[in-house]
Design a protein around this motif. Structure first.
Motif, PDB file in Angstrom:
ATOM      1  N   MET A  69      -5.636   1.101  10.209  1.00 49.79           N
ATOM      2  CA  MET A  69      -6.305   1.004   8.985  1.00 49.79           C
ATOM      3  C   MET A  69      -6.108  -0.172   8.308  1.00 49.79           C
ATOM      4  N   ILE A  70      -4.982  -0.887   8.635  1.00 54.97           N
ATOM      5  CA  ILE A  70      -4.437  -2.237   7.716  1.00 54.97           C
ATOM      6  C   ILE A  70      -5.408  -3.204   8.364  1.00 54.97           C
ATOM      7  N   HIS A  71      -5.867  -3.263   9.698  1.00 52.18           N
ATOM      8  CA  HIS A  71      -6.858  -4.082  10.263  1.00 52.18           C
ATOM      9  C   HIS A  71      -8.243  -4.093   9.817  1.00 52.18           C
TER      10      HIS A  71
ATOM     11  N   LEU B  28      -9.028  -2.723   6.818  1.00 47.91           N
ATOM     12  CA  LEU B  28      -8.847  -3.157   5.262  1.00 47.91           C
ATOM     13  C   LEU B  28      -9.007  -4.875   5.333  1.00 47.91           C
ATOM     14  N   MET B  29      -8.277  -5.282   6.084  1.00 49.01           N
ATOM     15  CA  MET B  29      -8.323  -6.872   6.063  1.00 49.01           C
ATOM     16  C   MET B  29      -9.616  -7.436   6.629  1.00 49.01           C
ATOM     17  N   LEU B  30      -9.984  -6.921   7.664  1.00 45.00           N
ATOM     18  CA  LEU B  30     -11.508  -7.421   7.928  1.00 45.00           C
ATOM     19  C   LEU B  30     -12.412  -7.172   6.982  1.00 45.00           C
ATOM     20  N   PHE B  31     -12.396  -6.048   6.384  1.00 48.51           N
ATOM     21  CA  PHE B  31     -13.365  -5.794   5.129  1.00 48.51           C
ATOM     22  C   PHE B  31     -13.041  -6.923   3.580  1.00 48.51           C
ATOM     23  N   HIS B  32     -11.921  -7.018   3.583  1.00 48.42           N
ATOM     24  CA  HIS B  32     -11.518  -7.820   2.326  1.00 48.42           C
ATOM     25  C   HIS B  32     -11.268  -9.311   2.449  1.00 48.42           C
ATOM     26  N   VAL B  33     -10.768  -9.688   3.728  1.00 43.24           N
ATOM     27  CA  VAL B  33     -10.525 -11.171   3.926  1.00 43.24           C
ATOM     28  C   VAL B  33     -11.576 -11.973   4.871  1.00 43.24           C
ATOM     29  N   TYR B  34     -12.030 -11.310   5.792  1.00 38.25           N
ATOM     30  CA  TYR B  34     -12.864 -11.964   6.615  1.00 38.25           C
ATOM     31  C   TYR B  34     -14.308 -11.775   6.608  1.00 38.25           C
ATOM     32  N   GLU B  35     -14.815 -10.667   5.586  1.00 36.44           N
ATOM     33  CA  GLU B  35     -16.188 -10.669   5.608  1.00 36.44           C
ATOM     34  C   GLU B  35     -16.633 -11.487   4.363  1.00 36.44           C
TER      35      GLU B  35
ATOM     36  N   PHE C 246       0.870  -1.282   0.052  1.00 42.96           N
ATOM     37  CA  PHE C 246      -0.109  -0.225   0.012  1.00 42.96           C
ATOM     38  C   PHE C 246       1.067   1.254  -0.218  1.00 42.96           C
ATOM     39  N   PHE C 247       0.057   2.439  -0.310  1.00 38.70           N
ATOM     40  CA  PHE C 247       0.747   3.552  -0.312  1.00 38.70           C
ATOM     41  C   PHE C 247       0.229   4.654   1.171  1.00 38.70           C
ATOM     42  N   PHE C 248       1.059   4.986   1.583  1.00 40.07           N
ATOM     43  CA  PHE C 248       0.747   5.971   2.783  1.00 40.07           C
ATOM     44  C   PHE C 248       1.639   7.202   2.838  1.00 40.07           C
ATOM     45  N   GLN C 249       0.881   8.377   2.785  1.00 37.44           N
ATOM     46  CA  GLN C 249       1.715   9.463   2.566  1.00 37.44           C
ATOM     47  C   GLN C 249       2.721   9.421   1.522  1.00 37.44           C
ATOM     48  N   GLN C 250       2.473   9.129   0.491  1.00 40.93           N
ATOM     49  CA  GLN C 250       3.300   9.120  -0.648  1.00 40.93           C
ATOM     50  C   GLN C 250       4.458   8.164  -0.715  1.00 40.93           C
ATOM     51  N   GLN C 251       4.331   7.313   0.381  1.00 42.05           N
ATOM     52  CA  GLN C 251       5.463   6.163   0.573  1.00 42.05           C
ATOM     53  C   GLN C 251       4.869   5.035   0.412  1.00 42.05           C
ATOM     54  N   ARG C 252       5.550   4.077  -0.412  1.00 43.41           N
ATOM     55  CA  ARG C 252       5.088   2.598  -0.479  1.00 43.41           C
ATOM     56  C   ARG C 252       5.751   1.757   0.640  1.00 43.41           C
ATOM     57  N   TYR C 253       4.872   1.019   1.213  1.00 40.62           N
ATOM     58  CA  TYR C 253       5.215   0.078   2.049  1.00 40.62           C
ATOM     59  C   TYR C 253       4.620  -1.464   1.676  1.00 40.62           C
ATOM     60  N   HIS C 254       5.535  -2.472   2.256  1.00 45.19           N
ATOM     61  CA  HIS C 254       5.186  -4.000   2.043  1.00 45.19           C
ATOM     62  C   HIS C 254       5.230  -4.429   3.263  1.00 45.19           C
ATOM     63  N   ALA C 255       4.267  -5.584   3.564  1.00 45.48           N
ATOM     64  CA  ALA C 255       4.294  -6.147   4.888  1.00 45.48           C
ATOM     65  C   ALA C 255       3.765  -7.455   4.603  1.00 45.48           C
ATOM     66  N   GLU C 256       3.654  -8.016   5.632  1.00 46.36           N
ATOM     67  CA  GLU C 256       3.037  -9.588   6.064  1.00 46.36           C
ATOM     68  C   GLU C 256       2.137  -9.343   6.972  1.00 46.36           C
ATOM     69  N   TYR C 257       0.812  -9.783   6.785  1.00 43.85           N
ATOM     70  CA  TYR C 257      -0.069  -9.862   7.767  1.00 43.85           C
ATOM     71  C   TYR C 257      -0.432 -11.323   8.181  1.00 43.85           C
TER      72      TYR C 257
END
Length: 69
Positions: free
Chosen positions: A58-60, A62-69, A23-34
Motif C-alpha cells: 500500500m505504501i508503494h 501511495l508513493m507512486l501516486f503522490h511522488v512519481y506521477e 500514516f495510520f493502519f488499523q488504528q495504529q500510527r506508524y512512522h517510516a522513511e521511504y
C-alpha cells in the motif's frame, strides 16, 4: 487500509530522494522513511509480520501516486 497518509522530503535539497512518511493502519500510527530504491525503514512501531507485506504494498502504491506521477 492506510489512513491519513502524509510524506515530506528527508533532505532540504529536493534533488536527493528520500521521504519521511506517516500514516495510520488499523488504528495504529506508524512512522517510516521511504528511500528511492523502494526500501522502507520503520521508525519505532513496525507492523506485525502478517501485515508487513500488505502495508508495504500500500505504501508503494501511495508513493507512486503522490511522488512519481
Amino acid at each position: 487500509m492506510i489512513q491519513h497518509f502524509s510524506y515530506k522530503p528527508l533532505f532540504e535539497n529536493s534533488q536527493i530522494p528520500g521521504w519521511s512518511i506517516q500514516f495510520f493502519f488499523q488504528q495504529q500510527r506508524y512512522h517510516a522513511e521511504y528511500y528511492k530504491d523502494g526500501r522502507i525503514q520503520f521508525i519505532g512501531t513496525t507492523p506485525s509480520a502478517e501485515q508487513l507485506a500488505t502495508v508495504e504494498k500500500m505504501i508503494h502504491e501511495l508513493m507512486l501516486f503522490h511522488v512519481y506521477e
